[in-house]
Design a protein around this motif. Structure first.
Motif, mmCIF file in Angstrom:
data_model
loop_
_atom_site.group_PDB
_atom_site.id
_atom_site.type_symbol
_atom_site.label_atom_id
_atom_site.label_comp_id
_atom_site.label_asym_id
_atom_site.label_seq_id
_atom_site.Cartn_x
_atom_site.Cartn_y
_atom_site.Cartn_z
ATOM 1 N N SER A 1 0.884 -1.112 0.175
ATOM 2 C CA SER A 1 0.040 -0.003 0.017
ATOM 3 C C SER A 1 0.879 1.135 0.058
ATOM 4 C CB SER A 1 -1.011 0.009 1.222
ATOM 5 O OG SER A 1 -1.586 1.106 1.282
ATOM 6 N N GLN A 2 1.911 1.106 0.836
ATOM 7 C CA GLN A 2 2.918 2.159 0.691
ATOM 8 C C GLN A 2 3.397 2.871 -0.420
ATOM 9 O OE1 GLN A 2 6.471 1.757 3.091
ATOM 10 N NE2 GLN A 2 7.353 3.523 2.266
ATOM 11 N N HIS A 3 3.834 1.757 -1.248
ATOM 12 C CA HIS A 3 4.290 2.103 -2.807
ATOM 13 C C HIS A 3 2.881 1.892 -3.689
ATOM 14 C CE1 HIS A 3 8.386 2.572 -1.321
ATOM 15 N NE2 HIS A 3 8.041 1.431 -0.381
ATOM 16 N N GLN A 4 2.015 1.646 -3.522
ATOM 17 C CA GLN A 4 0.787 1.644 -4.416
ATOM 18 C C GLN A 4 1.062 0.586 -5.330
ATOM 19 O OE1 GLN A 4 0.386 5.710 -5.592
ATOM 20 N NE2 GLN A 4 -1.148 6.181 -3.881
ATOM 21 N N LEU A 5 1.583 -0.438 -5.032
ATOM 22 C CA LEU A 5 1.915 -1.657 -5.831
ATOM 23 C C LEU A 5 0.615 -2.529 -6.357
ATOM 24 C CD1 LEU A 5 5.451 -2.543 -4.568
ATOM 25 C CD2 LEU A 5 4.836 -1.340 -6.631
ATOM 26 N N LYS A 6 0.803 -3.168 -7.344
ATOM 27 C CA LYS A 6 -0.543 -4.230 -7.648
ATOM 28 C C LYS A 6 0.416 -5.296 -8.172
ATOM 29 C CE LYS A 6 -3.256 -0.299 -9.682
ATOM 30 N NZ LYS A 6 -4.087 0.140 -10.642
ATOM 31 N N PRO A 7 0.655 -6.239 -7.026
ATOM 32 C CA PRO A 7 1.184 -7.609 -7.235
ATOM 33 C C PRO A 7 0.403 -8.348 -8.033
ATOM 34 C CG PRO A 7 1.341 -6.995 -4.810
ATOM 35 C CD PRO A 7 0.284 -6.051 -5.584
ATOM 36 N N ALA A 8 0.798 -9.319 -8.800
ATOM 37 C CA ALA A 8 0.156 -10.169 -9.632
ATOM 38 C C ALA A 8 0.357 -11.429 -9.078
ATOM 39 C CB ALA A 8 0.845 -10.245 -11.151
ATOM 40 N N VAL A 9 1.450 -11.672 -8.326
ATOM 41 C CA VAL A 9 1.502 -13.253 -7.726
ATOM 42 C C VAL A 9 1.846 -13.081 -6.348
ATOM 43 C CG1 VAL A 9 2.207 -14.334 -10.178
ATOM 44 C CG2 VAL A 9 4.058 -13.290 -8.510
ATOM 45 N N ALA A 10 1.743 -14.266 -5.578
ATOM 46 C CA ALA A 10 2.152 -14.100 -4.150
ATOM 47 C C ALA A 10 3.639 -13.935 -4.407
ATOM 48 C CB ALA A 10 1.809 -15.537 -3.243
ATOM 49 N N PRO A 11 3.967 -13.408 -3.070
ATOM 50 C CA PRO A 11 5.429 -13.060 -3.055
ATOM 51 C C PRO A 11 6.304 -14.104 -2.676
ATOM 52 C CG PRO A 11 4.170 -12.294 -1.054
ATOM 53 C CD PRO A 11 3.256 -12.772 -1.705
ATOM 54 N N LYS A 12 7.559 -14.344 -2.716
ATOM 55 C CA LYS A 12 8.603 -15.047 -2.437
ATOM 56 C C LYS A 12 9.239 -14.320 -1.040
ATOM 57 C CE LYS A 12 9.635 -18.024 -6.581
ATOM 58 N NZ LYS A 12 10.685 -18.061 -7.414
ATOM 59 N N ILE A 13 9.167 -14.712 -0.162
ATOM 60 C CA ILE A 13 9.562 -14.244 1.105
ATOM 61 C C ILE A 13 11.007 -14.508 1.554
ATOM 62 C CG2 ILE A 13 9.115 -13.669 3.508
ATOM 63 C CD1 ILE A 13 7.196 -12.089 1.795
ATOM 64 N N GLN A 14 11.929 -13.683 1.977
ATOM 65 C CA GLN A 14 13.160 -14.133 2.540
ATOM 66 C C GLN A 14 13.252 -13.516 3.847
ATOM 67 O OE1 GLN A 14 16.580 -12.995 0.129
ATOM 68 N NE2 GLN A 14 17.988 -13.234 1.522
ATOM 69 N N ILE A 15 13.733 -14.351 4.875
ATOM 70 C CA ILE A 15 13.962 -13.633 6.001
ATOM 71 C C ILE A 15 15.364 -13.195 6.113
ATOM 72 C CG2 ILE A 15 14.374 -14.138 8.779
ATOM 73 C CD1 ILE A 15 12.261 -16.416 8.124
ATOM 74 N N ILE A 16 15.728 -11.903 6.144
ATOM 75 C CA ILE A 16 16.945 -11.388 6.443
ATOM 76 C C ILE A 16 17.582 -11.487 7.397
ATOM 77 C CG2 ILE A 16 18.359 -9.291 5.937
ATOM 78 C CD1 ILE A 16 16.383 -8.473 3.712
ATOM 79 N N SER A 17 16.845 -11.308 8.763
ATOM 80 C CA SER A 17 17.202 -11.183 9.998
ATOM 81 C C SER A 17 16.131 -11.451 11.017
ATOM 82 C CB SER A 17 18.123 -9.588 10.579
ATOM 83 O OG SER A 17 18.277 -9.821 11.706
ATOM 84 N N ALA A 18 16.402 -12.353 11.927
ATOM 85 C CA ALA A 18 15.203 -12.475 12.801
ATOM 86 C C ALA A 18 15.751 -12.724 14.229
ATOM 87 C CB ALA A 18 14.143 -13.676 12.374
ATOM 88 N N LYS A 19 16.124 -11.905 14.836
ATOM 89 C CA LYS A 19 16.894 -11.960 16.223
ATOM 90 C C LYS A 19 16.240 -11.259 17.411
ATOM 91 C CE LYS A 19 21.688 -11.343 14.254
ATOM 92 N NZ LYS A 19 22.877 -10.588 14.104
ATOM 93 N N GLU A 20 16.225 -12.008 18.477
ATOM 94 C CA GLU A 20 15.366 -11.484 19.525
ATOM 95 C C GLU A 20 16.031 -10.185 19.888
ATOM 96 O OE1 GLU A 20 15.424 -14.402 22.687
ATOM 97 O OE2 GLU A 20 14.063 -15.686 21.813
ATOM 98 N N ASN A 21 14.888 -9.344 20.352
ATOM 99 C CA ASN A 21 15.184 -7.947 20.874
ATOM 100 C C ASN A 21 15.781 -6.863 19.607
ATOM 101 O OD1 ASN A 21 14.593 -8.562 23.723
ATOM 102 N ND2 ASN A 21 16.833 -9.613 23.527
#
Length: 298
Positions: A92-112
């Motif tokens: 929504s922020q960039h007003q995009l219109k995705p045509a397919v479900a995204p491929k998600i990559q976790i860059i960082s997931a550290k506690e705190n």
């Protein structure tokens, strides 16, 4: 790895990077307090639903429940809860219109620390229809079926093309004359959908994909390549037909949708069809039919 074409200065929040063929990357983060809150909610829900030896269901101490479950699975559920909304906000922020479900990559997931993600998706390509009416008229006028196969056609022996033959000619002419720069993500997603359907069919016959390939004197890679081309052609045609519908201003009324639902006959089927999602699908089918009728009439 495709060369990045353009980096759009990020607004507060997600960073957008455009890649070739209307493909894009979105990098966004989820603040740690939100992660922590979601984690607590996941553990609370699990506590209510779990039963440990010596305790009634939902009465075991939260700490014991938490220790009995792999923390990685808990955080996986946290991601499942938080990611869709965070991705939607970034879109929504960039007003995009995705045509397919995204491929998600976790860059960082550290506690705190804020959790960092990268989502890759694409938009539909731009369409330049050109003089498509002349293209269709030309191919229908040129391609006539006659007998005998050799020699000049005899007017008395000429045969009109069937509707299916006309549609095949129209489809090929549109695909050949209107080039679309389809994202690889889009084509691969459609190929995978078609392959999944094929796998379901051959498994019902008790065959594996390798057995199916051998029975057709092909390799699995050849089948995948063929389905990739099929996916590209079907997507190209679908997008072109949508563009023609927009160009001609074709619309479908609620009355037309109601009429198609009523034709279903069975009340349960009618009820199932009379939902926003199903009505939208019916509208798309009827709109496509308007385009086909228009093209057949050229």
């Amino acid at each position: 790895m495709p060369k990045k074409l353009k980096l759009k200065p990020s607004l507060p929040g997600a960073k957008l990077t455009w890649l070739p063929k209307k493909t894009f990357e979105l990098e966004f983060s989820i603040p740690w307090p939100e992660v922590k809150t979601a984690y607590t909610q996941v553990v609370d829900q699990l506590t209510k639903e779990s039963k440990l030896e010596g305790f009634r269901k939902g009465k075991a101490p939260k700490a014991l429940i938490e220790k009995s479950v792999d923390k990685g699975k808990l955080y996986e559920e946290v991601i499942n809860r938080l990611l869709p909304l965070s991705y939607a906000k970034s879109i929504s922020q960039h007003q995009l219109k995705p045509a397919v479900a995204p491929k998600i990559q976790i860059i960082s997931a550290k506690e705190n620390e804020a959790w960092q993600f990268k989502a890759t998706s694409c938009e539909l390509p731009q369409v330049s229809l050109g003089n498509y009416t002349q293209t269709v008229k030309g191919v229908l006028a040129k391609e006539k079926i006659w007998t005998p196969a050799k020699g000049a056609p005899d007017k008395k022996e000429q045969k009109d093309l069937t509707e299916t033959q006309k549609l095949n000619l129209i489809a090929k002419s549109l695909i050949d004359s209107i080039r679309l720069d389809l994202s690889d993500l889009l084509v691969e997603s459609e190929r995978d959908r078609l392959l999944a359907k094929l796998l379901d069919q051959i498994q019902k016959l008790g065959l594996s994909i390798d057995q199916y390939a051998i029975s057709n004197n092909k390799t699995v890679d050849q089948i995948k390549a063929e389905y990739l081309q099929t996916a590209s052609n079907s997507l190209t045609l679908e997008i072109i037909l949508q563009a023609i519908a927009d160009d001609k201003g074709f619309k479908v009324t609620d009355a037309e949708i109601d009429k198609m639902i009523a034709a279903a006959g069975d009340e349960k089927i009618k009820k199932a069809l009379n939902t926003p999602g199903e009505r939208a699908y019916i509208a798309s089918v009827l709109r496509k039919r308007q385009v086909i009728d228009y093209l057949l009439g050229l």
